[in-house]
Design a protein around this motif. Structure first.
Motif, PDB file in Angstrom:
ATOM      1  N   PRO A 122      11.615  -0.866   7.816  1.00 14.06           N
ATOM      2  CA  PRO A 122      10.373  -0.591   7.081  1.00 14.06           C
ATOM      3  C   PRO A 122      10.326  -1.366   5.775  1.00 14.06           C
ATOM      4  O   PRO A 122      11.319  -1.513   5.072  1.00 14.06           O
ATOM      5  CB  PRO A 122      10.455   0.922   6.836  1.00 14.06           C
ATOM      6  CG  PRO A 122      11.296   1.446   7.939  1.00 14.06           C
ATOM      7  CD  PRO A 122      12.309   0.377   8.204  1.00 14.06           C
ATOM      8  N   GLY A 123       9.150  -1.870   5.471  1.00  9.33           N
ATOM      9  CA  GLY A 123       8.986  -2.644   4.249  1.00  9.33           C
ATOM     10  C   GLY A 123       7.651  -3.359   4.245  1.00  9.33           C
ATOM     11  O   GLY A 123       6.893  -3.312   5.214  1.00  9.33           O
ATOM     12  N   ILE A 124       7.372  -4.030   3.130  1.00 15.25           N
ATOM     13  CA  ILE A 124       6.129  -4.783   2.962  1.00 15.25           C
ATOM     14  C   ILE A 124       6.503  -6.182   2.512  1.00 15.25           C
ATOM     15  O   ILE A 124       7.222  -6.367   1.530  1.00 15.25           O
ATOM     16  CB  ILE A 124       5.197  -4.117   1.934  1.00 15.25           C
ATOM     17  CG1 ILE A 124       4.847  -2.693   2.375  1.00 15.25           C
ATOM     18  CG2 ILE A 124       3.926  -4.937   1.748  1.00 15.25           C
ATOM     19  CD1 ILE A 124       4.046  -1.913   1.355  1.00 15.25           C
ATOM     20  N   ARG A 125       6.010  -7.173   3.240  1.00 16.52           N
ATOM     21  CA  ARG A 125       6.315  -8.569   2.943  1.00 16.52           C
ATOM     22  C   ARG A 125       4.992  -9.307   2.769  1.00 16.52           C
ATOM     23  O   ARG A 125       4.112  -9.212   3.630  1.00 16.52           O
ATOM     24  CB  ARG A 125       7.137  -9.183   4.067  1.00 16.52           C
ATOM     25  CG  ARG A 125       8.406  -8.372   4.380  1.00 16.52           C
ATOM     26  CD  ARG A 125       8.875  -8.529   5.798  1.00 16.52           C
ATOM     27  NE  ARG A 125       9.915  -7.557   6.098  1.00 16.52           N
ATOM     28  CZ  ARG A 125       9.673  -6.351   6.592  1.00 16.52           C
ATOM     29  NH1 ARG A 125       8.430  -5.962   6.841  1.00 16.52           N
ATOM     30  NH2 ARG A 125      10.663  -5.513   6.825  1.00 16.52           N
ATOM     31  N   GLY A 126       4.853 -10.040   1.680  1.00 16.29           N
ATOM     32  CA  GLY A 126       3.567 -10.641   1.392  1.00 16.29           C
ATOM     33  C   GLY A 126       3.623 -12.100   1.010  1.00 16.29           C
ATOM     34  O   GLY A 126       4.618 -12.567   0.434  1.00 16.29           O
ATOM     35  N   ARG A 127       2.548 -12.814   1.371  1.00 18.85           N
ATOM     36  CA  ARG A 127       2.296 -14.167   0.909  1.00 18.85           C
ATOM     37  C   ARG A 127       0.841 -14.222   0.434  1.00 18.85           C
ATOM     38  O   ARG A 127       0.127 -13.228   0.460  1.00 18.85           O
ATOM     39  CB  ARG A 127       2.534 -15.175   2.040  1.00 18.85           C
ATOM     40  CG  ARG A 127       3.943 -15.159   2.620  1.00 18.85           C
ATOM     41  CD  ARG A 127       4.179 -16.454   3.408  1.00 18.85           C
ATOM     42  NE  ARG A 127       3.147 -16.665   4.409  1.00 18.85           N
ATOM     43  CZ  ARG A 127       3.223 -16.247   5.676  1.00 18.85           C
ATOM     44  NH1 ARG A 127       4.308 -15.576   6.070  1.00 18.85           N
ATOM     45  NH2 ARG A 127       2.248 -16.483   6.522  1.00 18.85           N
TER      46      ARG A 127
ATOM     47  N   PRO B 298     -10.442  -5.283   4.022  1.00 18.18           N
ATOM     48  CA  PRO B 298      -9.376  -4.793   4.914  1.00 18.18           C
ATOM     49  C   PRO B 298      -8.180  -4.213   4.176  1.00 18.18           C
ATOM     50  O   PRO B 298      -7.411  -3.450   4.756  1.00 18.18           O
ATOM     51  CB  PRO B 298      -8.987  -6.049   5.710  1.00 18.18           C
ATOM     52  CG  PRO B 298      -9.464  -7.199   4.903  1.00 18.18           C
ATOM     53  CD  PRO B 298     -10.681  -6.723   4.172  1.00 18.18           C
ATOM     54  N   ALA B 299      -8.028  -4.545   2.892  1.00 20.75           N
ATOM     55  CA  ALA B 299      -6.915  -3.949   2.133  1.00 20.75           C
ATOM     56  C   ALA B 299      -7.065  -2.441   2.031  1.00 20.75           C
ATOM     57  O   ALA B 299      -6.068  -1.719   1.910  1.00 20.75           O
ATOM     58  CB  ALA B 299      -6.831  -4.569   0.740  1.00 20.75           C
ATOM     59  N   SER B 300      -8.310  -1.941   2.074  1.00 18.89           N
ATOM     60  CA  SER B 300      -8.520  -0.495   2.025  1.00 18.89           C
ATOM     61  C   SER B 300      -7.968   0.176   3.279  1.00 18.89           C
ATOM     62  O   SER B 300      -7.525   1.331   3.238  1.00 18.89           O
ATOM     63  CB  SER B 300     -10.007  -0.185   1.862  1.00 18.89           C
ATOM     64  OG  SER B 300     -10.745  -0.700   2.962  1.00 18.89           O
ATOM     65  N   VAL B 301      -8.007  -0.541   4.403  1.00 21.01           N
ATOM     66  CA  VAL B 301      -7.417  -0.002   5.628  1.00 21.01           C
ATOM     67  C   VAL B 301      -5.899   0.083   5.481  1.00 21.01           C
ATOM     68  O   VAL B 301      -5.274   1.080   5.871  1.00 21.01           O
ATOM     69  CB  VAL B 301      -7.801  -0.869   6.840  1.00 21.01           C
ATOM     70  CG1 VAL B 301      -7.134  -0.336   8.107  1.00 21.01           C
ATOM     71  CG2 VAL B 301      -9.311  -0.913   7.013  1.00 21.01           C
TER      72      VAL B 301
ATOM     73  N   PRO C 292       8.945  -2.427  -2.375  1.00 22.33           N
ATOM     74  CA  PRO C 292       7.858  -3.325  -1.954  1.00 22.33           C
ATOM     75  C   PRO C 292       6.468  -2.769  -2.252  1.00 22.33           C
ATOM     76  O   PRO C 292       5.563  -3.525  -2.637  1.00 22.33           O
ATOM     77  CB  PRO C 292       8.081  -3.465  -0.441  1.00 22.33           C
ATOM     78  CG  PRO C 292       9.506  -3.135  -0.223  1.00 22.33           C
ATOM     79  CD  PRO C 292       9.825  -2.097  -1.243  1.00 22.33           C
ATOM     80  N   LEU C 293       6.284  -1.456  -2.095  1.00 15.41           N
ATOM     81  CA  LEU C 293       4.976  -0.869  -2.372  1.00 15.41           C
ATOM     82  C   LEU C 293       4.657  -0.958  -3.862  1.00 15.41           C
ATOM     83  O   LEU C 293       3.512  -1.257  -4.244  1.00 15.41           O
ATOM     84  CB  LEU C 293       4.935   0.584  -1.906  1.00 15.41           C
ATOM     85  CG  LEU C 293       3.615   1.320  -2.093  1.00 15.41           C
ATOM     86  CD1 LEU C 293       2.498   0.620  -1.323  1.00 15.41           C
ATOM     87  CD2 LEU C 293       3.734   2.773  -1.646  1.00 15.41           C
ATOM     88  N   ARG C 294       5.641  -0.737  -4.706  1.00 20.65           N
ATOM     89  CA  ARG C 294       5.425  -0.853  -6.152  1.00 20.65           C
ATOM     90  C   ARG C 294       5.087  -2.292  -6.532  1.00 20.65           C
ATOM     91  O   ARG C 294       4.203  -2.543  -7.370  1.00 20.65           O
ATOM     92  CB  ARG C 294       6.668  -0.382  -6.891  1.00 20.65           C
ATOM     93  CG  ARG C 294       6.535  -0.390  -8.406  1.00 20.65           C
ATOM     94  CD  ARG C 294       7.718   0.324  -9.013  1.00 20.65           C
ATOM     95  NE  ARG C 294       7.789   1.694  -8.529  1.00 20.65           N
ATOM     96  CZ  ARG C 294       8.904   2.426  -8.559  1.00 20.65           C
ATOM     97  NH1 ARG C 294      10.023   1.920  -9.044  1.00 20.65           N
ATOM     98  NH2 ARG C 294       8.889   3.662  -8.094  1.00 20.65           N
ATOM     99  N   SER C 295       5.777  -3.233  -5.911  1.00 19.67           N
ATOM    100  CA  SER C 295       5.485  -4.639  -6.185  1.00 19.67           C
ATOM    101  C   SER C 295       4.075  -5.010  -5.746  1.00 19.67           C
ATOM    102  O   SER C 295       3.359  -5.724  -6.460  1.00 19.67           O
ATOM    103  CB  SER C 295       6.509  -5.517  -5.462  1.00 19.67           C
ATOM    104  OG  SER C 295       6.206  -6.884  -5.631  1.00 19.67           O
ATOM    105  N   LEU C 296       3.658  -4.505  -4.572  1.00 18.05           N
ATOM    106  CA  LEU C 296       2.314  -4.797  -4.091  1.00 18.05           C
ATOM    107  C   LEU C 296       1.255  -4.179  -4.992  1.00 18.05           C
ATOM    108  O   LEU C 296       0.192  -4.767  -5.216  1.00 18.05           O
ATOM    109  CB  LEU C 296       2.162  -4.286  -2.658  1.00 18.05           C
ATOM    110  CG  LEU C 296       0.823  -4.561  -1.964  1.00 18.05           C
ATOM    111  CD1 LEU C 296       0.618  -6.053  -1.789  1.00 18.05           C
ATOM    112  CD2 LEU C 296       0.760  -3.843  -0.612  1.00 18.05           C
ATOM    113  N   ALA C 297       1.545  -2.970  -5.512  1.00 17.44           N
ATOM    114  CA  ALA C 297       0.570  -2.275  -6.348  1.00 17.44           C
ATOM    115  C   ALA C 297       0.458  -2.892  -7.740  1.00 17.44           C
ATOM    116  O   ALA C 297      -0.606  -2.818  -8.371  1.00 17.44           O
ATOM    117  CB  ALA C 297       0.940  -0.799  -6.460  1.00 17.44           C
TER     118      ALA C 297
ATOM    119  N   ASN D 196      -2.586 -10.104  -6.104  1.00 10.85           N
ATOM    120  CA  ASN D 196      -2.687 -10.761  -4.806  1.00 10.85           C
ATOM    121  C   ASN D 196      -4.156 -10.758  -4.411  1.00 10.85           C
ATOM    122  O   ASN D 196      -4.825  -9.720  -4.465  1.00 10.85           O
ATOM    123  CB  ASN D 196      -1.841 -10.038  -3.753  1.00 10.85           C
ATOM    124  CG  ASN D 196      -1.706 -10.836  -2.464  1.00 10.85           C
ATOM    125  OD1 ASN D 196      -2.689 -11.235  -1.851  1.00 10.85           O
ATOM    126  ND2 ASN D 196      -0.466 -11.080  -2.053  1.00 10.85           N
ATOM    127  N   ALA D 197      -4.648 -11.928  -4.002  1.00  6.14           N
ATOM    128  CA  ALA D 197      -6.068 -12.044  -3.672  1.00  6.14           C
ATOM    129  C   ALA D 197      -6.463 -11.174  -2.502  1.00  6.14           C
ATOM    130  O   ALA D 197      -7.643 -10.809  -2.361  1.00  6.14           O
ATOM    131  CB  ALA D 197      -6.403 -13.511  -3.371  1.00  6.14           C
TER     132      ALA D 197
END
Length: 293
Positions: free
Chosen positions: A34-39, A108-111, A173-178, A182-183
């Protein structure tokens, strides 16, 4: 656009990747931690879904937490969700989002936020159920003739570890995303994700506390088992000592010698029986006074 897939085949993922222009869709899919990976152009989030299994705990418990998996791929104007397992159903969530267009207006980020939020709510439900189970265990551990054994504790610790593996890897990862720009994630969605991050952090702390409590209860259970075994050994030793006296006396008189004490005496047999009973009674009283019986 939201494309939802349930246990798709590799060919289906390949076709979808070509259609949407997401070349990394098939590469990033699969059993992952489990995790979140972003570009900049793609965010992939793997979430473990959990459900508390109702059972007649603790006697008949074989599994407490049932798990599944959701992988979400967020790209400009599209989100793809891949579900593994029956407990990760998203139909209700989809209808809730369709009923609130103002949430979908963020894109779609709201989803993605709704999926993460629903998963964290499920973690909270399972954690609350664990808290009730631990309360029952705690009351039974110190009860006389408790049905709780070390195997039940190990089962609960195993399930707690499984829940921790689902929750803990998401925190950073969730804290980093929040908090990072990120566009693909508008500011209003990042604000909602920060609230989810707070809940997730609290859940992680609660789960860690549960593990510590279970460790303490396991040690108490093992100590209780050891005390019970010591008590059983004392009882066995005391009864063995009591039985040794008549066994020794009867063994001596069974040697068939001609010259033995009171062998020709009329009351010799009753006297020996009375002596055996008296010695056994005295030993029994001594062991009872020392709480060995």
């Amino acid at each position: 656009m939201w494309v939802g897939l349930f246990e798709p085949t590799s060919s289906q993922l390949d076709d979808l990747a070509v259609e949407l222009g997401l070349s990394d869709l098939t590469r990033d899919n699969g059993a992952r931690r489990p995790g979140i990976r972003g570009r900049r152009d793609l965010i992939s989030a793997t979430l473990a879904t959990v459900r508390h299994v109702t059972n007649d705990f603790p006697d008949n418990a074989s599994e407490i937490v049932e798990t599944g998996e959701i992988t979400a791929f967020l790209a400009p104007e599209v989100i793809v969700t891949v579900r593994q397992g029956e407990i990760s159903e998203l139909g209700v969530l989809r209808r809730e989002l369709e009923a609130t267009p103002e949430r979908l207006a963020a894109g779609p980020a709201s989803v993605l936020h709704a999926i993460v939020d629903r998963s964290v709510d499920d973690y909270l439900t399972v954690t609350d159920a664990f808290e009730r189970d631990i309360g029952r265990v705690e009351s039974l551990v110190f009860a006389p003739r408790s049905p709780i054994g070390a195997e039940h504790m190990y089962l609960m610790k195993r399930e707690i570890i499984e829940l921790h593996r689902a929750v803990a890897p998401l925190v950073a990862p969730l804290r980093s995303l929040a908090e990072s720009h990120n566009a693909l994630v508008p500011p209003e969605v990042r604000s909602r994700l920060r609230d989810v991050d707070d809940h997730l952090t609290n859940l992680t702390e609660r789960i860690a506390e549960f593990d510590e409590v279970l460790t303490t209860l396991l040690n108490a259970t093992l100590a209780k088992v050891a005390l019970q075994q010591n008590g059983d050994m004392r009882k066995i030793t005391a009864w063995a000592a009591i039985i040794t006296v008549p066994t020794m006396i009867v063994g001596v008189y069974g040697m068939n010698f001609d010259h033995m004490p009171e062998l020709r005496w009329t009351y010799g047999y009753p006297a020996v029986i009375a002596g055996i009973l008296l010695c056994s009674f005295v030993l029994h009283r001594v062991f009872r006074r020392k709480h060995w019986l």
